[in-house]
Design an enzyme around this catalytic site. Structure first.
Site, PDB file in Angstrom:
ATOM      1  N   GLY A   1       0.768  -1.237   0.000  1.00 56.21           N
ATOM      2  CA  GLY A   1       0.000   0.000   0.000  1.00 56.21           C
ATOM      3  C   GLY A   1       0.795   1.281   0.000  1.00 56.21           C
TER       4      GLY A   1
ATOM      5  N   GLU B   1       3.517   4.674   6.037  1.00 56.18           N
ATOM      6  CA  GLU B   1       2.307   3.860   5.946  1.00 56.18           C
ATOM      7  C   GLU B   1       1.333   4.487   4.954  1.00 56.18           C
ATOM      8  OE1 GLU B   1       1.324   1.039   7.424  1.00 56.18           O
ATOM      9  OE2 GLU B   1       1.769   1.042   9.560  1.00 56.18           O
ATOM     10  N   ASP B   2       0.506   3.659   4.330  1.00 56.56           N
ATOM     11  CA  ASP B   2      -0.566   4.199   3.502  1.00 56.56           C
ATOM     12  C   ASP B   2      -1.705   4.698   4.386  1.00 56.56           C
ATOM     13  OD1 ASP B   2      -1.248   1.605   4.308  1.00 56.56           O
ATOM     14  OD2 ASP B   2      -2.048   1.000   2.361  1.00 56.56           O
TER      15      ASP B   2
ATOM     16  N   ASP C   1      -4.996   3.011  10.992  1.00 57.68           N
ATOM     17  CA  ASP C   1      -6.410   2.798  11.284  1.00 57.68           C
ATOM     18  C   ASP C   1      -6.579   2.484  12.772  1.00 57.68           C
ATOM     19  OD1 ASP C   1      -9.079   2.562  10.105  1.00 57.68           O
ATOM     20  OD2 ASP C   1      -8.910   0.411  10.494  1.00 57.68           O
TER      21      ASP C   1
ATOM     22  N   PHE D   1     -14.587   3.196   3.521  1.00 58.00           N
ATOM     23  CA  PHE D   1     -13.632   2.343   2.813  1.00 58.00           C
ATOM     24  C   PHE D   1     -13.063   3.144   1.646  1.00 58.00           C
ATOM     25  CE2 PHE D   1     -11.941  -0.895   0.103  1.00 58.00           C
ATOM     26  CZ  PHE D   1     -11.444  -1.829   0.995  1.00 58.00           C
ATOM     27  N   VAL D   2     -11.756   3.396   1.691  1.00 58.43           N
ATOM     28  CA  VAL D   2     -11.136   4.237   0.680  1.00 58.43           C
ATOM     29  C   VAL D   2     -10.152   3.447  -0.183  1.00 58.43           C
ATOM     30  CG1 VAL D   2     -11.418   6.390   1.958  1.00 58.43           C
ATOM     31  CG2 VAL D   2      -9.354   5.029   2.297  1.00 58.43           C
TER      32      VAL D   2
ATOM     33  N   ASP E   1      -6.093  -0.371  -1.837  1.00 61.13           N
ATOM     34  CA  ASP E   1      -6.780  -1.229  -2.790  1.00 61.13           C
ATOM     35  C   ASP E   1      -8.044  -1.850  -2.230  1.00 61.13           C
ATOM     36  OD1 ASP E   1      -6.006  -4.580  -2.362  1.00 61.13           O
ATOM     37  OD2 ASP E   1      -5.208  -3.061  -1.016  1.00 61.13           O
TER      38      ASP E   1
END
Length: 191
Positions: A49, A105-106, A109, A158-159, A165
């Site tokens: 990611g 990091e992408d 969360d 949800f992105v 992805d």
């Protein structure tokens, strides 16, 4: 002037345009360049990611940087969940002892995966260890982790895009978008 984009099939709405992402990455890169000026900085990307973000970030940082990657897998009661487990699938190529390290990091969360990575990397004796994330979804945070640099705070949606992805699709989008929940079922084709 921002370009008009036709969203990819399955995209509900664009949260951040390509131009907004590029501008914010440049701002964060400037902050990193100032903070680490005169120091030996290593960026560690978490595959897959973070690849798009790390590449853009590294190109925008004005000081020399080293780059390394690791890959993780989550399994058990859900990816990154309190009951799930995280395992390193591909470790770093080089040691990080006595280096200034920035984990790229992408998305951060719940914090479980990021905490695991921080604990693992800090045990290897870096001079300093920070976190830079493209997206911070702090509304879902269960474990507090110190995010040093963030590009965007996002809602609990949800992105996809810019490396994030859904079933390995959408990583290549230059923008960050909310995926239509109806398109997340396995029977619904997104192409």
């Amino acid at each position: 002037m921002e370009s008009v984009v036709n969203p990819a099939p399955g995209v509900e709405k664009i949260l951040f345009t390509e131009e907004q992402v590029q501008a914010r990455v440049a701002e964060v890169a400037a902050e990193i360049s100032r903070k680490y000026e005169g120091r030996d900085l290593k960026l560690i990307g978490v595959l897959k990611g973070s690849v798009f973000f790390l590449t853009a970030l590294a190109r925008a940082i004005s000081i020399p940087v080293k780059i390394d990657f690791l890959a993780i897998s989550s399994f058990g009661a859900g990816s990154g969940s309190a009951h799930g487990m995280v395992r390193i699938e591909k470790d770093l190529d080089d040691p990080i002892q006595d280096q200034d390290v920035l984990l790229v990091e992408d998305i951060v969360d719940t914090g479980f995966t990021t905490r695991y990575l921080l604990q693992t990397l800090s045990g290897r004796g870096p001079r300093s260890l920070g976190i830079c994330t493209l997206l911070d979804r702090s509304v879902r945070r269960v474990v507090q982790v110190p995010v040093d640099f963030r590009c965007f705070e996002i809602p609990d949606r949800f992105v996809v895009g810019y490396g994030l992805d859904y079933k390995q699709l959408y990583r290549n989008l230059g923008y960050i978008a909310v995926l239509n929940p109806d398109n997340k079922s396995p029977d619904n084709k997104t192409s």
